[in-house]
Scaffold this motif. Structure first.
Motif, PDB file in Angstrom:
ATOM      1  N   THR A 157       0.808  -1.221   0.000  1.00 17.19           N
ATOM      2  CA  THR A 157       0.000   0.000   0.000  1.00 17.19           C
ATOM      3  C   THR A 157       0.841   1.271   0.000  1.00 17.19           C
ATOM      4  O   THR A 157       0.297   2.366  -0.106  1.00 17.19           O
ATOM      5  N   SER A 158       2.139   1.130   0.116  1.00 19.19           N
ATOM      6  CA  SER A 158       3.008   2.296   0.196  1.00 19.19           C
ATOM      7  C   SER A 158       3.213   2.924  -1.177  1.00 19.19           C
ATOM      8  O   SER A 158       3.392   2.222  -2.171  1.00 19.19           O
ATOM      9  N   THR A 159       3.207   4.230  -1.203  1.00 22.18           N
ATOM     10  CA  THR A 159       3.493   4.955  -2.445  1.00 22.18           C
ATOM     11  C   THR A 159       4.893   5.558  -2.420  1.00 22.18           C
ATOM     12  O   THR A 159       5.301   6.190  -3.384  1.00 22.18           O
ATOM     13  N   ASP A 160       5.609   5.338  -1.334  1.00 25.71           N
ATOM     14  CA  ASP A 160       6.967   5.865  -1.175  1.00 25.71           C
ATOM     15  C   ASP A 160       7.937   5.052  -2.021  1.00 25.71           C
ATOM     16  O   ASP A 160       8.080   3.849  -1.799  1.00 25.71           O
TER      17      ASP A 160
END
Length: 192
Positions: free
Chosen positions: A169-172
């Protein structure tokens, strides 16, 4: 081509297309009609190989977990030192788990579709055994302090699975590298 070869070719095609569709759309959004149309076979042909959509998903999940296990083993086996094998294998699991197709099937739909207990049994059979073996070797070699293996295996497996879910779920863009660095610090704390 013999009948047995045709059956096996159909089974492989069903698995390939199901995997593609489950990864792209998710288990719940994919119907059997969509799968058989993509393969160009009838529902009867699908039912010849799999009892239902759930059985097909189980086969796809097993295939994905086997693939992840092979990636982890190949990466770990490339290292000459047992500790480096262990760390490389853990990192390889996170790298493989960062693949959106693998995340969707193995980490998101797997527990949701099969239920927690069955998914855990799949996970135990696929990866926890390898983790247990690696930890046992490191403890026997004195690299990690003597301690009960089962709780350590479950703690590390849980941490890596949770990290993989978070990565999903991370967009980093630096999340995978940061997660590997954090995991390395945790693993290093186990060394004697």
């Amino acid at each position: 081509m013999s009948r047995a070869e045709q059956r096996e070719q159909t089974r492989r095609a069903l698995l390939r297309e199901s995997r593609r569709l489950f990864a792209a759309e998710g288990y719940g959004a994919v119907g059997l009609s969509q799968i058989v149309n993509a393969v160009g076979v009838t529902k009867g042909a699908l039912y010849h190989h799999f009892d239902d959509k759930m059985a097909l998903f189980r086969a796809v999940l097993a295939q994905v977990q086997d693939e992840v296990g092979r990636r982890v083993a190949t990466t770990a086996d490339a290292e000459p030192d047992p500790w480096d094998q262990f760390v490389a294998g853990c990192h390889a699991f996170l790298t493989a788990s960062a693949d959106p197709d693998i995340q969707r099937i193995m980490l998101i739909d797997g527990p949701a579709v099969l239920g927690w207990n069955e998914w855990r049994a799949f996970d135990e059979a696929a990866s926890a055994r390898h983790l247990t073996d690696a930890l046992t070797r490191l403890i026997e070699a004195g690299v990690i302090a003597r301690q009960p293996i089962a709780p350590l295996t479950h703690l590390l497996s849980g941490a890596m699975n949770e990290a993989a879910l978070w990565l999903a779920t991370s967009t980093d863009p630096g999340a995978l590298a940061d997660t590997k660095a954090a995991l390395t610090r945790i693993l290093e704390s186990l060394r004697t």
